[in-house]
Scaffold this motif. Structure first.
Motif, short mmCIF file in Angstrom:
data_model
loop_
_atom_site.label_atom_id
_atom_site.label_comp_id
_atom_site.label_asym_id
_atom_site.label_seq_id
_atom_site.Cartn_x
_atom_site.Cartn_y
_atom_site.Cartn_z
N LEU A 11 0.85 -1.20 0.00
CA LEU A 11 0.00 0.00 0.00
C LEU A 11 0.88 1.25 0.00
O LEU A 11 0.62 2.21 -0.74
CB LEU A 11 -0.93 0.00 1.21
CG LEU A 11 -2.09 -1.02 1.17
CD1 LEU A 11 -2.75 -1.14 2.54
CD2 LEU A 11 -3.15 -0.62 0.14
N SER A 12 1.96 1.22 0.81
CA SER A 12 2.88 2.37 0.88
C SER A 12 3.52 2.64 -0.47
O SER A 12 3.66 3.79 -0.89
CB SER A 12 3.98 2.12 1.91
OG SER A 12 3.40 1.89 3.14
N GLN A 13 3.91 1.54 -1.17
CA GLN A 13 4.53 1.71 -2.50
C GLN A 13 3.57 2.38 -3.49
O GLN A 13 3.99 3.02 -4.44
CB GLN A 13 4.94 0.34 -3.05
CG GLN A 13 6.25 -0.17 -2.47
CD GLN A 13 6.53 -1.60 -2.90
OE1 GLN A 13 6.16 -2.01 -4.00
NE2 GLN A 13 7.18 -2.35 -2.04
N SER A 14 2.27 2.20 -3.24
CA SER A 14 1.28 2.86 -4.10
C SER A 14 0.94 4.26 -3.61
O SER A 14 -0.03 4.88 -4.06
CB SER A 14 0.00 2.02 -4.16
OG SER A 14 0.28 0.71 -4.53
N GLY A 15 1.70 4.72 -2.61
CA GLY A 15 1.49 6.07 -2.09
C GLY A 15 0.32 6.16 -1.12
O GLY A 15 -0.20 7.25 -0.86
N ILE A 16 -0.08 5.02 -0.56
CA ILE A 16 -1.23 5.01 0.37
C ILE A 16 -0.74 4.75 1.79
O ILE A 16 0.00 3.80 2.04
CB ILE A 16 -2.24 3.90 -0.03
CG1 ILE A 16 -2.85 4.19 -1.41
CG2 ILE A 16 -3.35 3.77 1.02
CD1 ILE A 16 -3.57 3.02 -2.02
N LYS A 17 -1.15 5.64 2.71
CA LYS A 17 -0.84 5.41 4.12
C LYS A 17 -2.15 5.00 4.80
O LYS A 17 -3.00 5.82 5.09
CB LYS A 17 -0.29 6.70 4.74
CG LYS A 17 0.34 6.49 6.09
CD LYS A 17 0.97 7.78 6.62
CE LYS A 17 1.51 7.57 8.02
NZ LYS A 17 0.50 7.31 9.02
N PRO A 18 -2.30 3.69 5.01
CA PRO A 18 -3.61 3.23 5.50
C PRO A 18 -3.83 3.52 6.98
O PRO A 18 -2.87 3.63 7.75
CB PRO A 18 -3.56 1.72 5.27
CG PRO A 18 -2.11 1.39 5.34
CD PRO A 18 -1.36 2.57 4.83
N ASP A 19 -5.09 3.64 7.37
CA ASP A 19 -5.44 3.62 8.79
C ASP A 19 -5.54 2.15 9.17
O ASP A 19 -6.20 1.38 8.47
CB ASP A 19 -6.81 4.29 9.01
CG ASP A 19 -6.76 5.78 8.72
OD1 ASP A 19 -5.86 6.45 9.25
OD2 ASP A 19 -7.61 6.26 7.94
N ILE A 20 -4.87 1.77 10.25
CA ILE A 20 -4.89 0.34 10.64
C ILE A 20 -5.59 0.20 11.99
O ILE A 20 -5.25 0.92 12.95
CB ILE A 20 -3.47 -0.25 10.72
CG1 ILE A 20 -2.73 0.00 9.39
CG2 ILE A 20 -3.54 -1.75 11.01
CD1 ILE A 20 -1.26 -0.36 9.43
N PHE A 21 -6.54 -0.71 12.07
CA PHE A 21 -7.26 -0.97 13.31
C PHE A 21 -6.88 -2.37 13.79
O PHE A 21 -7.35 -3.37 13.28
CB PHE A 21 -8.77 -0.87 13.06
CG PHE A 21 -9.59 -0.81 14.31
CD1 PHE A 21 -9.92 0.40 14.91
CD2 PHE A 21 -10.08 -1.97 14.89
CE1 PHE A 21 -10.70 0.45 16.06
CE2 PHE A 21 -10.87 -1.93 16.05
CZ PHE A 21 -11.17 -0.72 16.63
#
Lengths: 185, 227
Positions: free
Chosen positions: A26-36
């Motif tokens: 996800l980071s490589q795609s420029g996405i910083k996810p919210d993780i629960f």
């Protein structure tokens, strides 16, 4: 794109490597996810009091971390569940969270695919990817997990969804897999 | 003689439909001279109670449908039972053991219970049991309604009651070892009511409950997280 990842994993789990690979992809795609991380949160089980339908519509009367999950859920474009599979179903911990998202539906019924379902409370719901991991899983359990994921997608008011199963010692190219999935979604 | 263990999967605070079904089965089996033991996930079964889910000859799991699957409490009890089974399986005797599933949902179509019954079946297999059949019940809430009008009650519930009675007879035969066919399939049953009427009944049911709490119709549609 805003992504919410819900998981029952913790760093003592052998599938943590795959979970990390998912977050890296996800980071490589420029996405910083919210993780629960459920195991780090306090989430009580639903007691089917239906207050969220007939007393305080849309809000659960149990005050814990679910309020935060609900907020993240409605800000997300994509909802990814990374869950252990038990008996062809996701784990009890994941199930507990999904049950507590019931306020996001209405008590009234509507018909979809010739069957009755609860009508949506909101106009927009995030897209949905379910990733299950298991040490030993039979073909029947795999089919059941796929069927359950499809039904959940209808319940979450999604026509399209994707699901994947990670078996023991399997490593996944999440970057490729996510890119393919997102195009299909 | 061993007991038939009935596990109630509902963790609702109210009197549940699962409890209603359990009472019916318990009293029918007791009348036939079969002892029963009822466990509920709500009261967190102890290790010795979980062991009975493994060792007793017949168990019946009764579960509502929460988002297409069993409630989280039931999933946890199943997982705990499986973990215990894994640690004691070498000490178990070779006798055959059986599991039945019953699932009820508030939707009109009983097919909504399919995944719950399949999950109960998979659980049974993992703890070395033969899946001996199940019942999926649609319009579950009606089971506890209309009890004051016996003629309407028996007419509406006819197909559901018939299936439950067949299941009880099957359990009796297995228990008394009169039944050679141990494996069973799932049966999906409903009440004698049209979909339209059921939809109207449920609409007014929820509306009247909300009204009692001072809600107006538009209040039901409130969106706390924006539209």
């Amino acid at each position: 794109m805003r992504v919410l990842v819900l998981t029952d994993i913790d760093d003592s789990n052998s599938d943590y490597i795959n979970f990390n690979a998912l977050i890296n992809a996800l980071s490589q795609s420029g996405i910083k996810p919210d993780i629960f991380f459920i195991k780090k949160e306090i989430v009580k089980p639903c007691v089917s009091c239906y207050s969220c339908w007939i007393k305080s519509p849309g809000s659960c009367r149990i005050k814990d971390s679910i309020d935060n999950l609900s907020k993240l859920f409605f800000h997300a474009d994509l909802f990814i569940i990374f869950a252990r599979i038990d008996f062809g179903c996701y784990s009890a911990e994941i199930k507990k969270c999904l049950e507590r998202l019931i306020p996001n539906m209405l008590p009234f019924f509507e018909e979809r695919q010739n069957k009755m379902y609860h009508a949506p409370r909101y106009r927009k719901y995030p897209e949905y990817i379910m990733i299950g991991y298991a040490e030993h899983i039979s073909e029947e359990e795999k089919k059941l997990f796929a069927a359950l994921t499809s039904l959940n997608a209808v319940n979450m008011h999604r026509d399209k969804h994707r699901h994947f199963i990670i078996e023991k010692n399997q490593t996944i190219d999440f970057h490729k897999l996510l890119n393919n999935s997102l195009i299909k979604l | 003689m061993s007991n038939v263990v009935i596990l109630i999967g509902s963790h609702t605070l109210r009197k549940s439909v699962s409890q209603y079904i359990e009472k019916k089965i318990e009293s029918a089996l007791n009348d036939k001279g079969i002892n029963t033991l009822t466990l509920t996930v709500k009261s967190n079964p102890t290790q010795s109670e979980l062991q009975k889910l493994i060792t007793e000859k017949i168990i019946i799991v009764i579960s509502p449908v929460y988002i297409d699957a069993p409630p989280s409490g039931l999933l946890k009890t199943m997982k705990d039972t499986y973990t215990l089974y894994d640690s004691i399986k070498t000490s178990l005797d070779d006798n055959k053991r059986y599991i039945f599933g019953i699932s009820n949902c508030g939707f009109y179509e009983p097919i909504h219970t399919r995944c719950v019954l399949n999950i109960i079946e998979q659980f049974g297999r993992k703890i070395g049991r033969v899946y001996s059949g199940g019942i999926g019940i649609g319009c579950g809430q009606l089971l506890t309604s209309f009890n004051t009008v016996p003629i309407i009650d028996s007419y509406l519930k006819g197909p559901v009651e018939k299936s439950i009675n067949e299941l009880i007879n099957h359990i009796e035969k297995l228990y008394k070892e009169e039944e050679p066919k141990a494996q069973g399939t799932n049966k999906f049953v409903n009440f004698r009511i049209s979909k339209l009427i059921y939809k109207i009944i449920t609409y007014f049911y929820w509306y009247s409950l909300g009204r009692k709490n001072g809600l107006k119709l538009k209040d039901f549609y409130y969106c706390p997280y924006g539209r």
